[in-house]
Scaffold this motif. Structure first.
Motif, short mmCIF file in Angstrom:
data_model
loop_
_atom_site.label_atom_id
_atom_site.label_comp_id
_atom_site.label_asym_id
_atom_site.label_seq_id
_atom_site.Cartn_x
_atom_site.Cartn_y
_atom_site.Cartn_z
N ASN A 132 0.80 -1.22 0.00
CA ASN A 132 0.00 0.00 0.00
C ASN A 132 0.83 1.28 0.00
N ALA A 133 2.14 1.14 -0.02
CA ALA A 133 3.01 2.32 0.04
C ALA A 133 2.75 3.24 -1.16
N LYS A 134 2.65 2.66 -2.35
CA LYS A 134 2.39 3.47 -3.54
C LYS A 134 0.98 4.04 -3.48
N LYS A 135 0.03 3.26 -2.99
CA LYS A 135 -1.36 3.69 -2.92
C LYS A 135 -1.51 4.93 -2.05
N PHE A 136 -0.85 4.91 -0.88
CA PHE A 136 -0.95 6.03 0.04
C PHE A 136 0.13 7.09 -0.18
N GLY A 137 1.17 6.69 -0.91
CA GLY A 137 2.27 7.63 -1.13
C GLY A 137 3.14 7.79 0.10
N ILE A 138 3.07 6.81 1.01
CA ILE A 138 3.82 6.86 2.27
C ILE A 138 4.42 5.49 2.55
N GLY A 139 5.65 5.45 3.04
CA GLY A 139 6.29 4.19 3.40
C GLY A 139 6.99 4.30 4.74
N TYR A 181 25.08 3.62 5.56
CA TYR A 181 23.96 4.54 5.64
C TYR A 181 23.71 5.20 4.28
N ARG A 182 24.78 5.60 3.60
CA ARG A 182 24.62 6.22 2.30
C ARG A 182 23.98 5.25 1.30
N GLU A 183 24.35 3.97 1.39
CA GLU A 183 23.77 2.96 0.51
C GLU A 183 22.28 2.79 0.81
N VAL A 184 21.94 2.74 2.11
CA VAL A 184 20.55 2.59 2.51
C VAL A 184 19.74 3.80 2.05
N ASP A 185 20.28 4.97 2.27
CA ASP A 185 19.61 6.22 1.89
C ASP A 185 19.37 6.27 0.38
N GLN A 186 20.37 5.86 -0.40
CA GLN A 186 20.24 5.86 -1.86
C GLN A 186 19.19 4.84 -2.31
N ALA A 187 19.17 3.68 -1.66
CA ALA A 187 18.20 2.64 -2.02
C ALA A 187 16.78 3.11 -1.73
N ILE A 188 16.59 3.74 -0.58
CA ILE A 188 15.26 4.26 -0.23
C ILE A 188 14.83 5.34 -1.22
N ASP A 189 15.76 6.21 -1.57
CA ASP A 189 15.49 7.28 -2.53
C ASP A 189 15.05 6.71 -3.88
N SER A 190 15.81 5.73 -4.38
CA SER A 190 15.49 5.12 -5.68
C SER A 190 14.15 4.40 -5.64
N TYR A 191 13.91 3.67 -4.55
CA TYR A 191 12.67 2.90 -4.39
C TYR A 191 11.47 3.85 -4.33
N ALA A 192 11.59 4.90 -3.53
CA ALA A 192 10.49 5.85 -3.36
C ALA A 192 10.14 6.53 -4.67
N LYS A 193 11.15 6.91 -5.44
CA LYS A 193 10.91 7.57 -6.72
C LYS A 193 10.28 6.59 -7.71
N HIS A 194 10.76 5.34 -7.69
CA HIS A 194 10.25 4.33 -8.62
C HIS A 194 8.77 4.06 -8.38
N TYR A 195 8.37 3.97 -7.10
CA TYR A 195 6.99 3.67 -6.76
C TYR A 195 6.16 4.90 -6.40
N GLU A 196 6.73 6.08 -6.69
CA GLU A 196 6.03 7.34 -6.47
C GLU A 196 5.56 7.50 -5.03
N ILE A 197 6.46 7.21 -4.11
CA ILE A 197 6.18 7.37 -2.69
C ILE A 197 6.69 8.74 -2.27
N GLY A 198 5.80 9.54 -1.67
CA GLY A 198 6.16 10.92 -1.34
C GLY A 198 7.00 11.09 -0.11
N ILE A 199 6.86 10.19 0.86
CA ILE A 199 7.62 10.32 2.11
C ILE A 199 7.82 8.96 2.75
N VAL A 200 8.98 8.76 3.34
CA VAL A 200 9.30 7.50 4.02
C VAL A 200 9.71 7.82 5.45
N PHE A 201 9.02 7.22 6.41
CA PHE A 201 9.32 7.42 7.82
C PHE A 201 10.14 6.25 8.36
#
Length: 214
Positions: free
Chosen positions: A31-38, A131-151
């Motif tokens: 549901n992350a893409k559905k709500f735009g939140i992960g 941490y930089r690798e994790v941050d980059q992975a989250i960034d790429s994933y969020a953009k790919h699935y159009e997630i606006g914010i990740v907590f």
């Protein structure tokens, strides 16, 4: 110009390496893409990150090597102390050895300080790189699935007998999530690039004692 092109190519390669796989049609955070939140469990990712674990194992090897080196120097001092007892106090031999022991102790202290600093810097570098690798992975994933914010959240189970655990649970920023936990997908991306594909199949919900906020 060549340097700029090389840097651009390197960045592009880095970004591609963390791009979500095309076949990931049903990610764990459905549901992350559905709500735009992960939400993502950073602590769990660090624990299961194949590259991070390998680097920390290397740290243990380095620590053991330093420990062996320092024990060897300490043993030399012990032997010198025993040898000094065989001389009469005030004799040239006694005074000479006494001076050597003082220098050996000072050198040992200096070595301990330097080794500790080196190990601390090495550990910090590992944490930062991961941490930089994790941050980059989250960034790429969020953009790919159009997630606006990740907590950030924690999937650790609360220990009713541990005050610290209770307080951490009370103060955690996420108390409910409805299938927006993207932790397994981020971990899979990271381990795929670290050669730890087998570990990437681990999900937060399946780990022993894990309780995800819902």
């Amino acid at each position: 110009m060549k340097t700029m092109l090389a840097a651009a190519a390197a960045f592009a390669l880095f970004a591609v390496s963390f791009a979500p796989q095309a076949q990931a049609q049903n990610p764990a955070g459905a549901n992350a893409k559905k709500f735009g939140i992960g939400v993502v469990d950073i602590n769990y990712i660090f624990k299961q990150h194949a590259g991070f674990r390998a680097a920390m194992d290397g740290m243990k090897t380095n620590f053991q090597s330093v420990e062996t080196e320092l024990k060897g120097e300490q043993q030399k001092i012990v032997q010198a102390e025993k040898q000094k007892q065989g001389y009469n106090a005030g004799t040239p031999e006694y005074n000479k050895l006494d001076d050597e022991i003082v220098q050996m102790k000072a050198q040992l202290q200096l070595t301990v300080t330097r080794r500790r600093k080196a190990l601390a810097e090495q550990e910090a570098a590992i944490f930062y790189k991961t941490y930089r690798e994790v941050d980059q992975a989250i960034d790429s994933y969020a953009k790919h699935y159009e997630i606006g914010i990740v907590f950030r959240f924690s999937g650790d189970e609360i220990d009713p007998n541990n005050r610290e655990s209770i307080l951490q649970t009370i103060n955690r920023p996420v108390h409910f999530q409805n299938q927006i936990d993207i932790t397994p997908d981020i971990l899979a991306m990271l381990n795929r690039n670290s050669g730890g594909a087998a570990a990437s199949n681990t999900s937060v919900g399946s780990r022993p004692g894990a309780t995800r906020p819902r």
